[in-house]
Design an enzyme around this catalytic site. Sequence first.
Site, short mmCIF file in Angstrom:
data_model
loop_
_atom_site.label_atom_id
_atom_site.label_comp_id
_atom_site.label_asym_id
_atom_site.label_seq_id
_atom_site.Cartn_x
_atom_site.Cartn_y
_atom_site.Cartn_z
N ILE A 52 0.89 -1.33 -0.08
CA ILE A 52 0.08 0.22 -0.21
C ILE A 52 1.00 1.10 0.02
O ILE A 52 1.73 1.48 0.76
CB ILE A 52 -1.03 -0.08 1.25
CG1 ILE A 52 -2.06 -1.23 1.04
CG2 ILE A 52 -1.86 1.51 1.28
CD1 ILE A 52 -2.72 -1.49 2.46
N TYR A 144 1.32 14.49 -20.07
CA TYR A 144 1.36 12.97 -20.14
C TYR A 144 2.56 12.58 -21.01
O TYR A 144 3.38 11.71 -20.50
CB TYR A 144 0.14 12.47 -20.98
CG TYR A 144 0.05 11.02 -20.74
CD1 TYR A 144 -0.24 10.23 -19.56
CD2 TYR A 144 0.31 10.30 -22.08
CE1 TYR A 144 -0.42 8.98 -19.88
CE2 TYR A 144 0.04 8.92 -21.90
CZ TYR A 144 -0.14 8.23 -20.94
OH TYR A 144 -0.15 6.92 -21.04
N GLY A 145 2.69 13.08 -22.23
CA GLY A 145 3.85 12.83 -22.97
C GLY A 145 5.23 13.06 -22.20
O GLY A 145 6.23 12.20 -22.52
N ALA A 146 5.12 14.13 -21.79
CA ALA A 146 6.64 14.56 -20.78
C ALA A 146 6.92 13.47 -19.69
O ALA A 146 7.85 13.16 -19.57
CB ALA A 146 6.45 15.79 -20.22
N LYS A 148 6.01 10.30 -19.92
CA LYS A 148 6.25 9.18 -20.61
C LYS A 148 7.74 8.95 -21.34
O LYS A 148 8.26 8.16 -21.45
CB LYS A 148 5.22 8.67 -21.41
CG LYS A 148 3.79 8.47 -20.80
CD LYS A 148 3.99 7.36 -20.08
CE LYS A 148 2.67 6.68 -19.44
NZ LYS A 148 2.76 5.51 -18.45
#
Length: 229
Positions: A52, A144-146, A148
């Site tokens: 957790i 999001y692209g950064a 990834k």
Amino acid sequence: MVTHVITGAGSGIGAAVARRLHARGDELVLHARTARRAEELVAEFTGARTLIGDLAAPDRLSGEFSYQSLPERVDSLLHVAGVVDLGPVGELTPEAWRHQLNVNLLAPVELTRHFLPRLRDAQGHVVFVNSISGLYAGPGWSAYGASKHGLKALADSLRYEEHGSGVRVTSVYPGRTATPMQAKVHQQEGTEYDPEKWIDPESVATTIVMALDLPRDAEVSDLTVWPGR
């Protein structure tokens, strides 16, 4: 007994991979954000253990893990969990950037650092489920692209650093896949979601398990999975 630590096992690609590995009798340690979610995962994957911690707060993960029983052996660490929040650069807030960077990049960094000694001992495997956006980021996908693109850099560097220890590192770049995240993406894009148009999570799981099962004389570094329809 082969032991896998998996994030994102509650749905989508992570759940598909967990089902495959559970069905063949491998030991699972499944990450959960809350104790309630951990109970749900154990009910679904009988015999699995849980870990957790809040991936959105990566700086607190080590402290949270210090109160829990960790696996003595880790044969694979599979980073599947992720979040997405689309928007133009001129509109995305620092909070939106921070949340995606924390969950998609910094949490995998911290989890990898935490389990790396066990992975070295087992000559294990780290799998980063990335995205086509980790290779190319279109309009609205900057944050999001950064995250990834950063995940790709993490995997590439880790692969070179750990080659001598026998730890294998694989990045998987799925195209659009029929998952709850994809439904959210369509909602944010304002388009109709038809899961039949996109990759089945089971197909991505097949590529991941294939990479895990390769004999020790081979390593898959990068796998790109495109929709076939």
